[in-house]
Design an enzyme around this catalytic site. Structure first.
Site, PDB file in Angstrom:
ATOM      1  CG  ASP A  63      -1.769   1.143   1.428  1.00  0.00           C
ATOM      2  OD1 ASP A  63      -2.180   1.746   0.418  1.00  0.00           O
ATOM      3  OD2 ASP A  63      -2.048   1.493   2.601  1.00  0.00           O
TER       4      ASP A  63
ATOM      5  CG  ASP B  30      -2.291   7.371   0.425  1.00  0.00           C
ATOM      6  OD1 ASP B  30      -1.391   8.175   0.182  1.00  0.00           O
ATOM      7  OD2 ASP B  30      -3.245   7.157  -0.341  1.00  0.00           O
TER       8      ASP B  30
ATOM      9  CB  THR C 144      -2.110   3.384  -3.808  1.00  0.00           C
ATOM     10  OG1 THR C 144      -2.627   4.517  -3.111  1.00  0.00           O
ATOM     11  CG2 THR C 144      -1.773   3.788  -5.232  1.00  0.00           C
TER      12      THR C 144
ATOM     13  CE  LYS D 275      -5.370  -0.518  -1.498  1.00  0.00           C
ATOM     14  NZ  LYS D 275      -4.505  -0.042  -0.406  1.00  0.00           N
TER      15      LYS D 275
ATOM     16  CG  ASP E 113      -2.688   2.338   6.385  1.00  0.00           C
ATOM     17  OD1 ASP E 113      -2.583   2.091   5.166  1.00  0.00           O
ATOM     18  OD2 ASP E 113      -3.374   3.273   6.829  1.00  0.00           O
TER      19      ASP E 113
HETATM   20  O1  LIG Z   1      -6.099   7.120   7.335  1.00  0.00           O
HETATM   21  C1  LIG Z   1      -6.523   7.218   6.164  1.00  0.00           C
HETATM   22  C2  LIG Z   1      -5.727   7.023   5.077  1.00  0.00           C
HETATM   23  C3  LIG Z   1      -6.261   7.133   3.808  1.00  0.00           C
HETATM   24  N1  LIG Z   1      -7.555   7.452   3.639  1.00  0.00           N
HETATM   25  C4  LIG Z   1      -8.139   7.557   2.271  1.00  0.00           C
HETATM   26  O2  LIG Z   1      -7.881   6.363   1.581  1.00  0.00           O
HETATM   27  C5  LIG Z   1      -7.018   6.634   0.452  1.00  0.00           C
HETATM   28  C6  LIG Z   1      -5.866   5.705   0.382  1.00  0.00           C
HETATM   29  O3  LIG Z   1      -6.231   4.446   0.816  1.00  0.00           O
HETATM   30  P1  LIG Z   1      -5.212   3.238   0.931  1.00  0.00           P
HETATM   31  O4  LIG Z   1      -6.001   2.230   1.692  1.00  0.00           O
HETATM   32  O5  LIG Z   1      -4.005   3.699   1.655  1.00  0.00           O
HETATM   33  O6  LIG Z   1      -4.885   2.775  -0.459  1.00  0.00           O
HETATM   34  C7  LIG Z   1      -6.525   8.050   0.609  1.00  0.00           C
HETATM   35  O7  LIG Z   1      -6.370   8.626  -0.647  1.00  0.00           O
HETATM   36  C8  LIG Z   1      -7.629   8.666   1.403  1.00  0.00           C
HETATM   37  O8  LIG Z   1      -8.625   9.059   0.514  1.00  0.00           O
HETATM   38  C9  LIG Z   1      -8.325   7.597   4.698  1.00  0.00           C
HETATM   39  O9  LIG Z   1      -9.510   7.826   4.543  1.00  0.00           O
HETATM   40  N2  LIG Z   1      -7.826   7.499   5.951  1.00  0.00           N
HETATM   41 MG   LIG Z   2      -3.057   3.058   3.417  1.00  0.00          MG
END
Ligand SMILES: O=c1ccn([C@@H]2O[C@H](COP(=O)(O)O)[C@@H](O)[C@H]2O)c(=O)[nH]1
Ligand SMILES: [Mg+2]
Length: 194
Positions: free
Chosen positions: A14, A16, A98, A133, A144
């Site tokens: 992942d 973020d 992601t 995913k 995470d």
């Molecule tokens: O703590 C968080 C982190 C990310 N987000 C939202 O989700 C996407 C990314 O999601 P991933 O699961 O890391 O692929 C990010 O662009 C945010 O829109 C969230 O809500 N809370």
């Molecule tokens: Mg994430």
């Protein structure tokens, strides 16, 4: 031509809050959009969606999340870039997977540019931007988010990347920090790597 890599040696990672500090960038965008926005200290977040303090304005949250350029300027997580390269160097098929923010007009381009700049140009086509995913095939997904669901039964095993808001989750095996990758990732993939 056959596939170059087996699913058993594919590691999905992942972006973020795993390789890039999204919440730091989001906090900057939230304050820029609304100087009175009640930020939640990261250590006090109780869940993945806990993105505003008492009385937060959902419109301000949306404005922050949708700020152009937000995803381009994120700080890399310590050790992440090195471990991506190290895993690939050991012959693993490493793909970054992601989820985009739909309302952010530069999110998709920013994510590819971030990979190019911080990890290298050859990683741009190792980056999969997907809402679901579970359709991506692999042995392990390092993520995470405590619960990852979609349209399919996932082929991968979820390894939870520890962040403050997921420390209460007990049902998913976890990786605390990138330097632990060999002890945590290798036992979940093809036995010959362990
Ligand atoms: O703590 C968080 C982190 C990310 N987000 C939202 O989700 C996407 C990314 O999601 P991933 O699961 O890391 O692929 C990010 O662009 C945010 O829109 C969230 O809500 N809370
Ligand atoms: Mg994430």
């Amino acid at each position: 031509m056959g596939a170059q890599h087996a699913r058993d040696t594919t590691v999905l990672v992942d972006m973020d809050e795993v390789i890039a500090y999204y919440l730091e960038g989001l906090d900057r965008a939230l304050v820029a959009a609304d100087p009175d926005y009640p930020l939640v200290p990261h250590e006090e977040r109780t869940g993945y969606a806990h993105l505003g303090g008492p009385g937060f304005n959902p419109e301000s949250l949306a404005a922050g999340m949708n700020t152009p350029g937000l995803f381009r300027n994120l700080r890399p997580v310590e050790g992440a870039v090195e471990v991506l390269r190290e895993m690939a160097g050991e012959g693993l098929n490493v793909l970054v997977v992601t989820t985009p923010t739909y309302g952010n007009p530069t999110c998709v381009q920013d994510k590819y540019e971030w990979m190019d700049r911080h990890v290298g140009p050859e990683w741009v086509n190792r980056t999969i931007i997907a809402y679901d995913k579970t359709v991506v095939s692999g042995a392990v997904l390092i993520d995470d988010k405590p619960s990852i669901t979609g349209s399919m039964e996932p082929s991968w095993k979820h390894l939870l990347f520890t962040r403050p808001y997921n420390r209460y989750v007990e049902s998913v095996p976890r990786i605390e920090k990138w330097e632990d990758w060999k002890q945590t990732v290798l036992p979940l993939i093809e036995p010959s790597y362990a």
